[in-house]
Design a protein around this motif. Structure first.
Motif, PDB file in Angstrom:
ATOM      1  N   ALA A 124      -0.822   4.676   8.625  1.00  8.15           N
ATOM      2  CA  ALA A 124      -2.278   4.854   8.618  1.00  8.15           C
ATOM      3  C   ALA A 124      -2.539   5.081   7.342  1.00  8.15           C
ATOM      4  CB  ALA A 124      -2.569   5.603  10.199  1.00  8.15           C
ATOM      5  N   GLU A 125      -2.152   6.090   6.597  1.00  4.62           N
ATOM      6  CA  GLU A 125      -2.963   6.662   5.665  1.00  4.62           C
ATOM      7  C   GLU A 125      -2.435   5.958   4.418  1.00  4.62           C
ATOM      8  OE1 GLU A 125      -4.594   9.142   2.462  1.00  4.62           O
ATOM      9  OE2 GLU A 125      -4.596   8.357   4.597  1.00  4.62           O
ATOM     10  N   ALA A 126      -0.668   5.679   4.608  1.00  9.02           N
ATOM     11  CA  ALA A 126      -0.732   4.939   3.584  1.00  9.02           C
ATOM     12  C   ALA A 126      -1.325   3.252   3.606  1.00  9.02           C
ATOM     13  CB  ALA A 126       1.259   3.857   3.739  1.00  9.02           C
ATOM     14  N   ALA A 127      -1.242   2.777   4.911  1.00  9.02           N
ATOM     15  CA  ALA A 127      -1.961   1.598   4.879  1.00  9.02           C
ATOM     16  C   ALA A 127      -3.489   1.838   4.594  1.00  9.02           C
ATOM     17  CB  ALA A 127      -1.815   0.855   6.827  1.00  9.02           C
ATOM     18  N   ARG A 128      -4.205   2.330   4.717  1.00  9.14           N
ATOM     19  CA  ARG A 128      -5.500   2.822   3.970  1.00  9.14           C
ATOM     20  C   ARG A 128      -5.135   2.110   2.937  1.00  9.14           C
ATOM     21  NH1 ARG A 128      -8.642   6.563   2.458  1.00  9.14           N
ATOM     22  NH2 ARG A 128      -7.298   8.024   1.835  1.00  9.14           N
ATOM     23  N   ARG A 129      -4.982   3.243   2.083  1.00 10.49           N
ATOM     24  CA  ARG A 129      -4.363   3.574   0.793  1.00 10.49           C
ATOM     25  C   ARG A 129      -3.891   1.829   0.041  1.00 10.49           C
ATOM     26  NH1 ARG A 129      -2.142   8.636  -1.182  1.00 10.49           N
ATOM     27  NH2 ARG A 129      -1.365   7.893  -3.373  1.00 10.49           N
ATOM     28  N   ALA A 130      -3.241   1.241   0.647  1.00 11.46           N
ATOM     29  CA  ALA A 130      -3.135  -0.014   0.206  1.00 11.46           C
ATOM     30  C   ALA A 130      -4.077  -0.977   0.103  1.00 11.46           C
ATOM     31  CB  ALA A 130      -1.589  -0.406   0.624  1.00 11.46           C
ATOM     32  N   THR A 131      -4.984  -0.723   1.247  1.00 12.57           N
ATOM     33  CA  THR A 131      -5.759  -1.517   1.877  1.00 12.57           C
ATOM     34  C   THR A 131      -6.734  -1.616   0.494  1.00 12.57           C
ATOM     35  OG1 THR A 131      -5.826  -1.091   4.444  1.00 12.57           O
ATOM     36  CG2 THR A 131      -7.830  -2.440   3.795  1.00 12.57           C
ATOM     37  N   ALA A 132      -7.290  -0.121   0.118  1.00 15.98           N
ATOM     38  CA  ALA A 132      -8.260   0.025  -0.973  1.00 15.98           C
ATOM     39  C   ALA A 132      -7.623  -0.821  -1.994  1.00 15.98           C
ATOM     40  CB  ALA A 132      -8.552   1.161  -1.510  1.00 15.98           C
ATOM     41  N   ALA A 133      -6.230  -0.938  -2.279  1.00 16.25           N
ATOM     42  CA  ALA A 133      -6.271  -0.935  -3.519  1.00 16.25           C
ATOM     43  C   ALA A 133      -5.590  -2.913  -3.590  1.00 16.25           C
ATOM     44  CB  ALA A 133      -4.522  -0.673  -4.262  1.00 16.25           C
ATOM     45  N   ALA A 134      -5.691  -3.140  -2.509  1.00 14.93           N
ATOM     46  CA  ALA A 134      -5.379  -4.445  -2.783  1.00 14.93           C
ATOM     47  C   ALA A 134      -7.034  -4.286  -2.057  1.00 14.93           C
ATOM     48  CB  ALA A 134      -5.164  -5.372  -0.914  1.00 14.93           C
ATOM     49  N   ALA A 135      -8.060  -4.304  -2.197  1.00 14.58           N
ATOM     50  CA  ALA A 135      -9.506  -4.980  -2.422  1.00 14.58           C
ATOM     51  C   ALA A 135     -10.059  -5.326  -3.653  1.00 14.58           C
ATOM     52  CB  ALA A 135     -10.392  -4.278  -1.204  1.00 14.58           C
ATOM     53  N   ALA A 136      -9.764  -4.363  -4.316  1.00 13.48           N
ATOM     54  CA  ALA A 136      -9.823  -3.986  -5.121  1.00 13.48           C
ATOM     55  C   ALA A 136     -10.105  -4.826  -6.403  1.00 13.48           C
ATOM     56  CB  ALA A 136      -9.243  -3.145  -5.996  1.00 13.48           C
ATOM     57  N   ARG A 137      -8.356  -6.011  -6.023  1.00 19.29           N
ATOM     58  CA  ARG A 137      -7.849  -6.905  -6.375  1.00 19.29           C
ATOM     59  C   ARG A 137      -8.539  -8.137  -5.434  1.00 19.29           C
ATOM     60  NH1 ARG A 137      -1.543  -6.040  -8.844  1.00 19.29           N
ATOM     61  NH2 ARG A 137      -2.242  -4.119  -9.646  1.00 19.29           N
ATOM     62  N   GLY A 138      -8.829  -8.263  -4.612  1.00 21.20           N
ATOM     63  CA  GLY A 138      -9.143  -9.471  -4.358  1.00 21.20           C
ATOM     64  C   GLY A 138      -7.644 -10.005  -2.683  1.00 21.20           C
ATOM     65  N   LYS A 139      -7.429  -9.566  -2.411  1.00 23.93           N
ATOM     66  CA  LYS A 139      -5.803  -9.871  -2.517  1.00 23.93           C
ATOM     67  C   LYS A 139      -5.510  -8.854  -0.512  1.00 23.93           C
ATOM     68  CE  LYS A 139      -4.099 -12.080  -6.395  1.00 23.93           C
ATOM     69  NZ  LYS A 139      -2.735 -12.083  -7.049  1.00 23.93           N
ATOM     70  N   ASP A 140      -4.308  -9.281  -0.208  1.00 23.88           N
ATOM     71  CA  ASP A 140      -3.357  -8.468   0.956  1.00 23.88           C
ATOM     72  C   ASP A 140      -2.902  -7.976   0.848  1.00 23.88           C
ATOM     73  OD1 ASP A 140      -5.629 -10.444   2.280  1.00 23.88           O
ATOM     74  OD2 ASP A 140      -3.708 -11.999   2.699  1.00 23.88           O
ATOM     75  N   VAL A 141      -2.683  -6.428   2.260  1.00 23.79           N
ATOM     76  CA  VAL A 141      -1.762  -6.139   2.393  1.00 23.79           C
ATOM     77  C   VAL A 141      -0.297  -6.200   2.770  1.00 23.79           C
ATOM     78  CG1 VAL A 141      -0.987  -3.480   2.258  1.00 23.79           C
ATOM     79  CG2 VAL A 141      -3.078  -4.020   1.957  1.00 23.79           C
ATOM     80  N   ALA A 142       0.648  -6.356   2.134  1.00 22.16           N
ATOM     81  CA  ALA A 142       2.010  -6.319   2.363  1.00 22.16           C
ATOM     82  C   ALA A 142       2.945  -5.558   2.907  1.00 22.16           C
ATOM     83  CB  ALA A 142       3.039  -6.809   1.716  1.00 22.16           C
ATOM     84  N   VAL A 143       3.301  -5.619   4.648  1.00 25.13           N
ATOM     85  CA  VAL A 143       4.101  -3.636   5.004  1.00 25.13           C
ATOM     86  C   VAL A 143       5.704  -4.514   4.773  1.00 25.13           C
ATOM     87  CG1 VAL A 143       4.521  -2.661   6.376  1.00 25.13           C
ATOM     88  CG2 VAL A 143       2.206  -3.319   6.197  1.00 25.13           C
ATOM     89  N   MET A 144       6.548  -4.396   3.589  1.00 21.80           N
ATOM     90  CA  MET A 144       7.626  -5.008   3.762  1.00 21.80           C
ATOM     91  C   MET A 144       8.760  -4.905   4.724  1.00 21.80           C
ATOM     92  SD  MET A 144       7.457  -6.327  -0.008  1.00 21.80           S
ATOM     93  CE  MET A 144       5.733  -6.863  -0.755  1.00 21.80           C
ATOM     94  N   GLY A 145       9.024  -3.641   5.167  1.00 20.50           N
ATOM     95  CA  GLY A 145       9.422  -2.601   6.049  1.00 20.50           C
ATOM     96  C   GLY A 145      10.329  -1.107   6.223  1.00 20.50           C
ATOM     97  N   GLY A 146      10.847  -1.228   5.802  1.00 17.24           N
ATOM     98  CA  GLY A 146      12.349  -0.957   7.201  1.00 17.24           C
ATOM     99  C   GLY A 146      11.579  -1.205   8.541  1.00 17.24           C
ATOM    100  N   GLY A 147      12.212  -1.537   9.380  1.00 17.14           N
ATOM    101  CA  GLY A 147      12.116  -1.459  11.157  1.00 17.14           C
ATOM    102  C   GLY A 147      10.807  -0.919  11.059  1.00 17.14           C
TER     103      GLY A 147
END
Length: 219
Positions: A124-147
């Motif tokens: 959840a923390e990783a997704a929060r930080r990734a969301t902030a980084a993606a928002a700065a670019r106007g794009k989305d977050v990709a959770v690529m794995g693994g399972g």
């Protein structure tokens, strides 16, 4: 608001890596490379890798859109350890990548735009930080794995979409997509189905439930 999208190839018997996967001899497990051949043959992937040719059609369009929309990524430490050597000195992500791990490492900027950040606070923390980084670019977050990371993201309620690429192979063992039990109250809505080169692409929306909140770049 960025969407958090998990995307992964899965065998018909439910595995995302073959048996005996290790960062040395078998990074994808025995036979696990068969899960990704379809991707490496796509024109959009080959263009991204600096090569020409490749297959066009639904699969190429799907992945081309996915690459274009990705402004940050989340991966697990196992995926990082297994892929580090194969990716070489210029990994293919070209965006900030947040690695979920119990073993902290300093940030690692790489040629080509990839920047690895190692997050010890959970998915959840990783997704929060990734969301902030993606928002700065106007794009989305990709959770690529693994399972394991995708399972944890689904359980934590941070996913907006789950994309499964069902590859018609049987691995007979290995690492399943969902190794841990999930809350049966979690629901998925199939929004799109495409077929290309024998691979079935399934798109699932993940409705938000009470008590489950998506990540915000301001939190």
């Amino acid at each position: 608001m960025p969407q958090v999208i998990a995307d992964i190839s899965v065998s018909l018997d439910g595995f995302v890596a073959g048996p005996e996967d290790s960062s040395g001899r078998h990074p994808l497990g025995i036979g696990g490379e068969r899960l990704h051949r379809w991707l490496f043959e796509l024109a959009t992937w080959r263009t991204r890798a600096g090569r020409g040719g490749g297959e066009r059609g639904a699969g190429a369009d799907i992945m081309g859109e996915y690459f274009t929309r990705t402004g940050a990524a989340v991966i697990g430490r196992r995926m990082f350890d297994h892929g580090e050597k194969a990716w070489g000195g210029e990994p293919p992500f070209r965006v900030p990548v947040f690695v979920v791990t119990h073993r902290p490492l300093p940030p690692r900027p790489m040629p080509g735009g990839t920047h690895f950040e190692f997050v010890t606070g959970g998915v959840a923390e990783a997704a929060r930080r990734a969301t902030a980084a993606a928002a700065a670019r106007g794009k989305d977050v990709a959770v690529m794995g693994g399972g394991q990371v995708i399972t944890a993201a689904l359980a934590a309620g941070v996913l907006d979409e789950l994309r499964l690429h069902i590859v018609p192979v049987l691995l007979g063992g290995g690492r399943p997509l969902f190794a841990e039990p999930l809350d049966p109250a979690i629901t998925l809505e199939t929004t799109r189905v495409e077929l290309s080169s024998g691979v079935t692409h399934l798109f699932h929306r993940v409705p938000k439930q009470e008590g489950r909140h998506r990540c915000s770049p301001t939190r």
